[in-house]
Design a protein around this motif. Structure first.
Motif, PDB file in Angstrom:
ATOM      1  N   PRO A 157       5.262   8.992   1.375  1.00  0.00           N
ATOM      2  CA  PRO A 157       4.631   8.181   0.424  1.00  0.00           C
ATOM      3  C   PRO A 157       5.599   7.211  -0.258  1.00  0.00           C
ATOM      4  CG  PRO A 157       4.397  10.377  -0.278  1.00  0.00           C
ATOM      5  CD  PRO A 157       5.243  10.413   1.075  1.00  0.00           C
ATOM      6  N   GLY A 158       5.139   5.962  -0.409  1.00  0.00           N
ATOM      7  CA  GLY A 158       6.076   5.191  -1.296  1.00  0.00           C
ATOM      8  C   GLY A 158       7.235   4.511  -0.506  1.00  0.00           C
ATOM      9  N   HIS A 159       7.494   5.119   0.554  1.00  0.00           N
ATOM     10  CA  HIS A 159       8.691   4.621   1.633  1.00  0.00           C
ATOM     11  C   HIS A 159       8.569   2.969   1.633  1.00  0.00           C
ATOM     12  CE1 HIS A 159      12.285   4.334   3.967  1.00  0.00           C
ATOM     13  NE2 HIS A 159      11.372   4.031   4.890  1.00  0.00           N
ATOM     14  N   TYR A 160       7.427   2.752   2.208  1.00  0.00           N
ATOM     15  CA  TYR A 160       7.173   1.276   2.444  1.00  0.00           C
ATOM     16  C   TYR A 160       7.353   0.400   1.207  1.00  0.00           C
ATOM     17  CZ  TYR A 160       4.896  -3.144   3.976  1.00  0.00           C
ATOM     18  OH  TYR A 160       4.394  -4.467   4.213  1.00  0.00           O
ATOM     19  N   PRO A 196       0.931  -1.237   0.228  1.00  0.00           N
ATOM     20  CA  PRO A 196       0.095   0.137  -0.059  1.00  0.00           C
ATOM     21  C   PRO A 196       0.829   1.217   0.069  1.00  0.00           C
ATOM     22  CG  PRO A 196       0.080  -0.777   2.188  1.00  0.00           C
ATOM     23  CD  PRO A 196       0.904  -2.115   1.536  1.00  0.00           C
ATOM     24  N   VAL A 197       0.402   2.359  -0.537  1.00  0.00           N
ATOM     25  CA  VAL A 197       0.827   3.649  -0.584  1.00  0.00           C
ATOM     26  C   VAL A 197       0.099   4.772  -0.098  1.00  0.00           C
ATOM     27  CG1 VAL A 197       2.208   5.350  -2.015  1.00  0.00           C
ATOM     28  CG2 VAL A 197       2.346   2.788  -2.531  1.00  0.00           C
ATOM     29  N   ASP A 198       0.371   5.325   1.075  1.00  0.00           N
ATOM     30  CA  ASP A 198      -0.354   6.254   1.683  1.00  0.00           C
ATOM     31  C   ASP A 198      -0.012   7.686   1.185  1.00  0.00           C
ATOM     32  OD1 ASP A 198      -1.787   7.832   3.332  1.00  0.00           O
ATOM     33  OD2 ASP A 198      -0.728   7.476   5.014  1.00  0.00           O
ATOM     34  N   GLU A 199      -0.732   7.991   0.034  1.00  0.00           N
ATOM     35  CA  GLU A 199      -0.426   9.374  -0.513  1.00  0.00           C
ATOM     36  C   GLU A 199      -0.436  10.740   0.353  1.00  0.00           C
ATOM     37  OE1 GLU A 199       0.738   9.536  -3.650  1.00  0.00           O
ATOM     38  OE2 GLU A 199       0.279   7.511  -4.258  1.00  0.00           O
ATOM     39  N   GLY A 200      -1.232  10.726   1.282  1.00  0.00           N
ATOM     40  CA  GLY A 200      -1.235  11.613   2.403  1.00  0.00           C
ATOM     41  C   GLY A 200      -0.164  11.423   3.418  1.00  0.00           C
ATOM     42  N   GLY A 201       0.362  10.421   3.385  1.00  0.00           N
ATOM     43  CA  GLY A 201       1.244  10.315   4.470  1.00  0.00           C
ATOM     44  C   GLY A 201       2.820  11.254   4.411  1.00  0.00           C
ATOM     45  N   ALA A 226      11.298  -0.773   6.392  1.00  0.00           N
ATOM     46  CA  ALA A 226      10.666   0.298   7.009  1.00  0.00           C
ATOM     47  C   ALA A 226      10.533   0.254   8.357  1.00  0.00           C
ATOM     48  CB  ALA A 226       9.593   0.711   6.071  1.00  0.00           C
ATOM     49  N   TYR A 227      10.873   1.171   9.266  1.00  0.00           N
ATOM     50  CA  TYR A 227      10.599   0.972  10.482  1.00  0.00           C
ATOM     51  C   TYR A 227       9.135   0.510  11.039  1.00  0.00           C
ATOM     52  CZ  TYR A 227       8.348   5.590  11.254  1.00  0.00           C
ATOM     53  OH  TYR A 227       7.274   6.709  11.084  1.00  0.00           O
ATOM     54  N   TYR A 228       8.444   0.974  10.365  1.00  0.00           N
ATOM     55  CA  TYR A 228       6.630   0.614  10.589  1.00  0.00           C
ATOM     56  C   TYR A 228       6.139  -0.619   9.683  1.00  0.00           C
ATOM     57  CZ  TYR A 228       6.190   3.230   6.249  1.00  0.00           C
ATOM     58  OH  TYR A 228       6.666   3.936   5.114  1.00  0.00           O
ATOM     59  N   ALA A 229       7.068  -1.320   9.161  1.00  0.00           N
ATOM     60  CA  ALA A 229       6.701  -2.633   8.246  1.00  0.00           C
ATOM     61  C   ALA A 229       5.832  -3.496   9.238  1.00  0.00           C
ATOM     62  CB  ALA A 229       7.806  -3.258   7.723  1.00  0.00           C
ATOM     63  N   ARG A 230       6.194  -3.591  10.501  1.00  0.00           N
ATOM     64  CA  ARG A 230       5.495  -4.438  11.355  1.00  0.00           C
ATOM     65  C   ARG A 230       4.085  -4.296  11.510  1.00  0.00           C
ATOM     66  NH1 ARG A 230       7.734  -5.605  17.393  1.00  0.00           N
ATOM     67  NH2 ARG A 230       9.096  -6.700  16.055  1.00  0.00           N
ATOM     68  N   TRP A 231       3.634  -3.013  11.670  1.00  0.00           N
ATOM     69  CA  TRP A 231       2.407  -2.670  11.479  1.00  0.00           C
ATOM     70  C   TRP A 231       1.528  -2.757  10.377  1.00  0.00           C
ATOM     71  CZ3 TRP A 231       5.746   1.309  14.087  1.00  0.00           C
ATOM     72  CH2 TRP A 231       6.094   1.032  15.263  1.00  0.00           C
ATOM     73  N   VAL A 232       2.166  -2.440   9.285  1.00  0.00           N
ATOM     74  CA  VAL A 232       1.487  -2.733   7.865  1.00  0.00           C
ATOM     75  C   VAL A 232       1.147  -4.068   7.926  1.00  0.00           C
ATOM     76  CG1 VAL A 232       1.654  -2.520   5.513  1.00  0.00           C
ATOM     77  CG2 VAL A 232       2.728  -0.769   6.961  1.00  0.00           C
ATOM     78  N   GLU A 233       2.019  -5.311   8.203  1.00  0.00           N
ATOM     79  CA  GLU A 233       2.028  -6.435   8.305  1.00  0.00           C
ATOM     80  C   GLU A 233       0.766  -7.099   9.082  1.00  0.00           C
ATOM     81  OE1 GLU A 233       2.779 -10.215   6.332  1.00  0.00           O
ATOM     82  OE2 GLU A 233       3.109  -8.308   5.616  1.00  0.00           O
ATOM     83  N   TYR A 234       0.887  -6.559  10.347  1.00  0.00           N
ATOM     84  CA  TYR A 234       0.169  -7.301  11.504  1.00  0.00           C
ATOM     85  C   TYR A 234      -1.069  -6.249  12.136  1.00  0.00           C
ATOM     86  CZ  TYR A 234       3.696 -10.561  11.372  1.00  0.00           C
ATOM     87  OH  TYR A 234       4.943 -11.497  11.154  1.00  0.00           O
ATOM     88  N   GLY A 235      -0.844  -5.169  11.633  1.00  0.00           N
ATOM     89  CA  GLY A 235      -1.727  -4.239  12.301  1.00  0.00           C
ATOM     90  C   GLY A 235      -1.367  -3.481  13.365  1.00  0.00           C
TER      91      GLY A 235
END
Length: 111
Positions: free
Chosen positions: A49-52, A41-46, A79-88
Motif C-alpha cells: 500500500p502506498g508504493h505507487y 490511488p492507494v490500495d490499502e488491502g494490497g 513502480a513496475y505496475y505503473a503502466r496498468w494503473v495509468e492505462y488499465g
C-alpha cells in the motif's frame, strides 16, 4: 526607425539548453509530480500500500527532445505496475486511472 531582428539558430539552441531553462523545466516537472502524487490511488488491502504513490520522480536534462537539442523535464513512476494503473490492464478488472495524464493537464493550467 523600426527594430530589426535576425534569428540565429545557434543562439536559439543555446537558449533552449541554458541552465535557467533546465531549471524551469525541472520546476514544471515538480509541479506535475506533486499533482500526480495527490491523485495517486492507494490500495490499502494490497501487498504494497502506498508504493505507487511514493514512486513518482521528476528530473530534467539539458539535451532532450526528439533531436536532443533542448532542456526537457520528465515525470515518471518507477513502480513496475505503473503502466496498468495509468492505462488499465485491458481485461476490465483494473480500470485506467490516467493519473499522469490528469496531472499534466492540471499542472499545465497552473504553470
Amino acid at each position: 526607425m523600426a527594430a530589426r531582428f535576425k534569428v540565429k539558430r545557434k543562439g536559439i539552441g543555446q537558449m533552449l539548453r541554458m541552465p535557467g531553462m533546465q531549471a524551469e523545466m525541472l520546476r514544471r516537472a515538480e509541479v506535475i509530480k506533486s499533482i500526480a502524487v495527490s491523485l495517486s490511488p492507494v490500495d490499502e488491502g494490497g501487498p504494497h500500500p502506498g508504493h505507487y504513490k511514493e514512486s513518482w520522480e521528476a528530473d530534467s536534462v539539458a539535451r532532450g527532445g526528439r533531436r536532443r537539442d533542448r532542456a526537457v523535464g520528465y515525470v515518471r513512476n518507477t513502480a513496475y505496475y505503473a503502466r496498468w494503473v495509468e492505462y488499465g490492464n485491458g481485461t476490465g478488472t483494473a480500470p485506467a486511472r490516467h493519473v499522469l495524464l490528469r496531472a499534466a493537464e492540471i499542472g499545465g493550467r497552473n504553470q
